[in-house]
Design a protein around this motif. Structure first.
Motif, PDB file in Angstrom:
ATOM      1  N   UNK A 137      38.187  40.219  32.759  1.00  0.00           N
ATOM      2  CA  UNK A 137      39.652  40.083  32.839  1.00  0.00           C
ATOM      3  C   UNK A 137      40.027  39.844  34.292  1.00  0.00           C
ATOM      4  N   UNK A 138      40.780  38.787  34.556  1.00  0.00           N
ATOM      5  CA  UNK A 138      41.183  38.466  35.928  1.00  0.00           C
ATOM      6  C   UNK A 138      42.212  39.482  36.409  1.00  0.00           C
ATOM      7  N   UNK A 139      41.902  40.166  37.519  1.00  0.00           N
ATOM      8  CA  UNK A 139      42.846  41.121  38.090  1.00  0.00           C
ATOM      9  C   UNK A 139      43.738  40.480  39.136  1.00  0.00           C
ATOM     10  N   UNK A 140      43.207  39.510  39.885  1.00  0.00           N
ATOM     11  CA  UNK A 140      44.040  38.843  40.876  1.00  0.00           C
ATOM     12  C   UNK A 140      43.251  38.377  42.085  1.00  0.00           C
ATOM     13  N   UNK A 141      44.006  37.849  43.061  1.00  0.00           N
ATOM     14  CA  UNK A 141      43.422  37.394  44.321  1.00  0.00           C
ATOM     15  C   UNK A 141      43.327  38.608  45.243  1.00  0.00           C
ATOM     16  N   UNK A 142      42.117  38.984  45.543  1.00  0.00           N
ATOM     17  CA  UNK A 142      41.863  40.172  46.349  1.00  0.00           C
ATOM     18  C   UNK A 142      42.067  39.869  47.836  1.00  0.00           C
ATOM     19  N   UNK A 143      41.570  38.742  48.303  1.00  0.00           N
ATOM     20  CA  UNK A 143      41.744  38.313  49.692  1.00  0.00           C
ATOM     21  C   UNK A 143      42.408  36.957  49.647  1.00  0.00           C
ATOM     22  N   UNK A 144      43.664  36.918  50.085  1.00  0.00           N
ATOM     23  CA  UNK A 144      44.496  35.729  49.927  1.00  0.00           C
ATOM     24  C   UNK A 144      44.469  34.759  51.086  1.00  0.00           C
ATOM     25  N   UNK A 145      43.315  34.360  51.537  1.00  0.00           N
ATOM     26  CA  UNK A 145      43.214  33.366  52.602  1.00  0.00           C
ATOM     27  C   UNK A 145      42.376  33.875  53.761  1.00  0.00           C
ATOM     28  N   UNK A 146      41.936  32.938  54.574  1.00  0.00           N
ATOM     29  CA  UNK A 146      41.197  33.300  55.783  1.00  0.00           C
ATOM     30  C   UNK A 146      39.688  33.214  55.680  1.00  0.00           C
ATOM     31  N   UNK A 147      39.155  32.993  54.486  1.00  0.00           N
ATOM     32  CA  UNK A 147      37.707  32.881  54.328  1.00  0.00           C
ATOM     33  C   UNK A 147      37.296  31.420  54.470  1.00  0.00           C
ATOM     34  N   UNK A 148      36.401  31.150  55.391  1.00  0.00           N
ATOM     35  CA  UNK A 148      35.888  29.794  55.536  1.00  0.00           C
ATOM     36  C   UNK A 148      34.504  29.853  56.162  1.00  0.00           C
ATOM     37  N   UNK A 150      34.243  26.017  44.564  1.00  0.00           N
ATOM     38  CA  UNK A 150      34.432  27.344  43.985  1.00  0.00           C
ATOM     39  C   UNK A 150      33.090  27.908  43.567  1.00  0.00           C
ATOM     40  N   UNK A 151      32.869  29.175  43.908  1.00  0.00           N
ATOM     41  CA  UNK A 151      31.613  29.854  43.622  1.00  0.00           C
ATOM     42  C   UNK A 151      31.935  31.158  42.892  1.00  0.00           C
ATOM     43  N   UNK A 152      31.216  31.409  41.804  1.00  0.00           N
ATOM     44  CA  UNK A 152      31.487  32.595  40.993  1.00  0.00           C
ATOM     45  C   UNK A 152      30.193  33.356  40.736  1.00  0.00           C
ATOM     46  N   UNK A 153      30.280  34.659  40.798  1.00  0.00           N
ATOM     47  CA  UNK A 153      29.155  35.525  40.475  1.00  0.00           C
ATOM     48  C   UNK A 153      29.683  36.716  39.683  1.00  0.00           C
ATOM     49  N   UNK A 154      28.833  37.208  38.790  1.00  0.00           N
ATOM     50  CA  UNK A 154      29.207  38.401  38.024  1.00  0.00           C
ATOM     51  C   UNK A 154      28.149  39.481  38.245  1.00  0.00           C
ATOM     52  N   UNK A 155      28.618  40.674  38.577  1.00  0.00           N
ATOM     53  CA  UNK A 155      27.748  41.825  38.770  1.00  0.00           C
ATOM     54  C   UNK A 155      27.897  42.750  37.567  1.00  0.00           C
ATOM     55  N   UNK A 215      31.889  43.197  37.258  1.00  0.00           N
ATOM     56  CA  UNK A 215      32.824  42.730  38.280  1.00  0.00           C
ATOM     57  C   UNK A 215      32.447  41.288  38.597  1.00  0.00           C
ATOM     58  N   UNK A 216      33.416  40.398  38.464  1.00  0.00           N
ATOM     59  CA  UNK A 216      33.222  39.002  38.825  1.00  0.00           C
ATOM     60  C   UNK A 216      33.968  38.694  40.106  1.00  0.00           C
ATOM     61  N   UNK A 217      33.354  37.920  40.972  1.00  0.00           N
ATOM     62  CA  UNK A 217      33.991  37.500  42.221  1.00  0.00           C
ATOM     63  C   UNK A 217      34.018  35.979  42.262  1.00  0.00           C
ATOM     64  N   UNK A 218      35.188  35.442  42.559  1.00  0.00           N
ATOM     65  CA  UNK A 218      35.373  34.001  42.669  1.00  0.00           C
ATOM     66  C   UNK A 218      35.741  33.680  44.111  1.00  0.00           C
ATOM     67  N   UNK A 219      34.839  33.009  44.805  1.00  0.00           N
ATOM     68  CA  UNK A 219      35.064  32.587  46.181  1.00  0.00           C
ATOM     69  C   UNK A 219      35.510  31.131  46.164  1.00  0.00           C
ATOM     70  N   UNK A 220      36.730  30.895  46.628  1.00  0.00           N
ATOM     71  CA  UNK A 220      37.279  29.539  46.700  1.00  0.00           C
ATOM     72  C   UNK A 220      37.426  29.178  48.174  1.00  0.00           C
ATOM     73  N   UNK A 221      36.480  28.433  48.693  1.00  0.00           N
ATOM     74  CA  UNK A 221      36.499  28.084  50.113  1.00  0.00           C
ATOM     75  C   UNK A 221      37.537  27.018  50.442  1.00  0.00           C
ATOM     76  N   UNK A 222      38.006  26.258  49.434  1.00  0.00           N
ATOM     77  CA  UNK A 222      39.093  25.305  49.691  1.00  0.00           C
ATOM     78  C   UNK A 222      40.386  26.052  50.009  1.00  0.00           C
ATOM     79  N   UNK A 223      40.611  27.163  49.311  1.00  0.00           N
ATOM     80  CA  UNK A 223      41.813  27.982  49.524  1.00  0.00           C
ATOM     81  C   UNK A 223      41.557  29.149  50.482  1.00  0.00           C
TER      82      UNK A 223
END
Length: 162
Positions: free
Chosen positions: A127-138, A1-6, A109-117
């Protein structure tokens, strides 16, 4: 899991700001700012039909580290909260997602990239808004910003929230 905040300080209320992940490519090597990009470097709006020369030059940089995903750029549009992705060939796709909100002016704006999922989640003002892209990133990605306005944006790589 990788997180960045802008942290974004927007001076123009109509600022066009995109934040996201992109394959590790050169956006300028052998690609002209005026001739190819037409003065607007936004890698999410590239396809073989629109900016065909850029499309070919970006796809030609493919490495084995990209894996099997065809999502080469995935972004959050700060204006309307849209999530858009592209394969730099067939075109840009808009993904619907629950929790979608734009950023009104300044904020974080924070982005959490989860390459396992294979997902990209979004946080607005901590504040967490949700999963913006629900799969397919690898494969391999790096963070990117595209801003078509007068603004200040800083990026801080920090520990991912629980």
């Amino acid at each position: 899991r990788h997180f960045v905040e802008f942290a974004i300080t927007s001076i123009d209320q109509y600022a066009s700001i995109y934040l996201g992940v992109i394959r590790p490519v050169s956006l300028t090597n052998d690609i002209g700012l005026v001739a190819d990009w037409r003065g607007n470097v936004n890698p999410v709006y590239v396809s073989s039909r629109y900016k065909a020369a850029v499309s070919e030059k970006l796809r030609s940089q493919r490495t084995a580290k990209w894996g099997d995903s065809d999502i080469h750029c995935c972004s959050y549009d700060c204006e309307d909260g849209c999530c858009r992705g592209t394969d730099w060939d067939t075109g840009e796709t808009e993904y619907e997602w629950h929790g979608r909100e734009g950023l009104d002016g300044s904020g974080t704006i924070g982005l959490l990239l989860d390459l396992d999922e294979g997902t990209l989640s979004l946080f607005k003002n901590h504040r967490r808004l949700g999963v913006m892209k629900g799969g397919g990133l690898s494969g391999e990605y790096c963070w990117f910003v595209s801003a078509c306005a007068s603004c200040s944006i800083s990026m801080l790589k920090i520990r991912a929230p629980n």
